[in-house]
Design a protein around this motif. Structure first.
Motif, PDB file in Angstrom:
ATOM      1  N   UNK A 184       0.752  -1.595  -0.058  1.00 47.41           N
ATOM      2  CA  UNK A 184      -0.143   0.062  -0.076  1.00 47.41           C
ATOM      3  C   UNK A 184       0.808   1.133  -0.206  1.00 47.41           C
ATOM      4  N   UNK A 185       0.877   2.295  -1.198  1.00 47.41           N
ATOM      5  CA  UNK A 185       1.181   3.667  -0.924  1.00 47.41           C
ATOM      6  C   UNK A 185       0.704   4.344  -0.517  1.00 47.41           C
ATOM      7  N   UNK A 186       1.493   4.990   0.391  1.00 50.45           N
ATOM      8  CA  UNK A 186       0.278   6.097   0.941  1.00 50.45           C
ATOM      9  C   UNK A 186       1.517   7.566   0.132  1.00 50.45           C
ATOM     10  N   UNK A 187       0.316   7.882  -0.831  1.00 49.02           N
ATOM     11  CA  UNK A 187       1.233   8.700  -1.768  1.00 49.02           C
ATOM     12  C   UNK A 187       0.365  10.837  -1.648  1.00 49.02           C
ATOM     13  N   UNK A 188       1.446  11.186  -1.335  1.00 49.26           N
ATOM     14  CA  UNK A 188       0.729  12.430  -1.067  1.00 49.26           C
ATOM     15  C   UNK A 188       1.708  13.337  -1.995  1.00 49.26           C
ATOM     16  N   UNK A 194       8.816   2.935  -0.593  1.00 52.25           N
ATOM     17  CA  UNK A 194       7.857   2.770  -0.645  1.00 52.25           C
ATOM     18  C   UNK A 194       7.078   1.998   0.218  1.00 52.25           C
ATOM     19  N   UNK A 195       8.057   0.641   0.201  1.00 57.67           N
ATOM     20  CA  UNK A 195       8.255  -0.116   1.789  1.00 57.67           C
ATOM     21  C   UNK A 195       8.534   0.315   2.652  1.00 57.67           C
ATOM     22  N   UNK A 196       8.783   1.173   3.199  1.00 60.01           N
ATOM     23  CA  UNK A 196       9.221   1.341   4.500  1.00 60.01           C
ATOM     24  C   UNK A 196       7.345   1.970   5.177  1.00 60.01           C
ATOM     25  N   UNK A 197       6.157   2.734   4.767  1.00 57.79           N
ATOM     26  CA  UNK A 197       5.922   2.921   4.631  1.00 57.79           C
ATOM     27  C   UNK A 197       5.046   4.960   5.209  1.00 57.79           C
ATOM     28  N   UNK A 198       6.343   5.196   4.474  1.00 55.21           N
ATOM     29  CA  UNK A 198       6.578   6.507   4.623  1.00 55.21           C
ATOM     30  C   UNK A 198       6.177   6.948   3.127  1.00 55.21           C
ATOM     31  N   UNK A 199       5.186   8.083   3.872  1.00 55.48           N
ATOM     32  CA  UNK A 199       4.302   9.052   2.486  1.00 55.48           C
ATOM     33  C   UNK A 199       5.098   9.434   1.430  1.00 55.48           C
ATOM     34  N   UNK A 204       2.248  -4.586  -9.512  1.00 54.86           N
ATOM     35  CA  UNK A 204       1.233  -4.512  -9.577  1.00 54.86           C
ATOM     36  C   UNK A 204       0.007  -3.548 -10.054  1.00 54.86           C
ATOM     37  N   UNK A 205       1.007  -1.988  -9.461  1.00 52.99           N
ATOM     38  CA  UNK A 205      -0.139  -1.443  -9.587  1.00 52.99           C
ATOM     39  C   UNK A 205      -0.958  -0.997 -10.801  1.00 52.99           C
ATOM     40  N   UNK A 206      -1.813  -1.069 -10.563  1.00 54.47           N
ATOM     41  CA  UNK A 206      -2.847  -0.900 -12.254  1.00 54.47           C
ATOM     42  C   UNK A 206      -3.356   0.606 -12.323  1.00 54.47           C
ATOM     43  N   UNK A 207      -3.126   0.565 -11.577  1.00 47.15           N
ATOM     44  CA  UNK A 207      -3.453   2.760 -11.972  1.00 47.15           C
ATOM     45  C   UNK A 207      -2.716   3.925 -10.274  1.00 47.15           C
ATOM     46  N   UNK A 208      -2.067   5.167 -11.077  1.00 46.14           N
ATOM     47  CA  UNK A 208      -1.233   5.792 -10.560  1.00 46.14           C
ATOM     48  C   UNK A 208      -1.619   6.693  -9.913  1.00 46.14           C
ATOM     49  N   UNK A 209      -1.409   7.706  -9.030  1.00 44.48           N
ATOM     50  CA  UNK A 209      -1.833   9.769  -9.233  1.00 44.48           C
ATOM     51  C   UNK A 209      -0.875  10.269  -9.618  1.00 44.48           C
ATOM     52  N   UNK A 210      -0.716  10.828  -9.965  1.00 49.64           N
ATOM     53  CA  UNK A 210       0.020  12.075 -10.935  1.00 49.64           C
ATOM     54  C   UNK A 210      -0.121  13.338 -10.507  1.00 49.64           C
ATOM     55  N   UNK A 211       0.393  14.162 -10.345  1.00 51.59           N
ATOM     56  CA  UNK A 211       0.399  15.525 -10.725  1.00 51.59           C
ATOM     57  C   UNK A 211       0.731  15.742 -12.187  1.00 51.59           C
ATOM     58  N   UNK A 212       0.188  17.191 -12.138  1.00 53.69           N
ATOM     59  CA  UNK A 212       0.005  17.618 -13.694  1.00 53.69           C
ATOM     60  C   UNK A 212      -0.199  19.631 -13.664  1.00 53.69           C
ATOM     61  N   UNK A 213       0.627  19.780 -14.157  1.00 52.90           N
ATOM     62  CA  UNK A 213       0.480  21.334 -14.722  1.00 52.90           C
ATOM     63  C   UNK A 213      -1.143  21.747 -14.192  1.00 52.90           C
TER      64      UNK A 213
END
Length: 107
Positions: free
Chosen positions: A4-8, A63-68, A98-107
């Protein structure tokens, strides 16, 4: 392996008079199809060909460490090809795990 990724989103600097970048969710398969066309910037399976030895492994450990984890930042050029301003190794690691979708930032 499940993870589980804690995206920020990358924070805007104090005192900057700009709006934060927009966050969008993208298909990993669609990003990968475009990313493969980026030549020397492409990060292959398990970090191959990225030109930064050990970066992929360190990203995975973080990523695996659980940090944001800051979301990758992408732009799209005039021929609709995706370019990473930041985060190509983060993208490659979640792609390979195995991710199928990912959040990204864009201008």
């Amino acid at each position: 392996m499940k993870f589980s990724v804690q995206w920020k989103a990358m924070p805007v600097g104090d005192g900057w008079d700009i709006a934060p970048d927009a966050v969008v969710w993208l298909s990993v398969a669609a990003v990968e199809a475009s990313f493969q066309l980026s030549g020397e910037h492409y990060v292959g399976t398990e970090g191959g060909g990225a030109g930064q030895v050990g970066r992929y492994r360190r990203v995975g450990q973080f990523i695996q460490s659980g940090n944001h984890v800051y979301m990758p930042h992408v732009s799209i050029d005039e021929v609709n090809q995706i370019h990473f301003t930041d985060g190509r190794h983060r993208f490659a690691w979640v792609r390979d795990h195995g991710a199928t979708a990912i959040p990204v930032t864009v201008d």
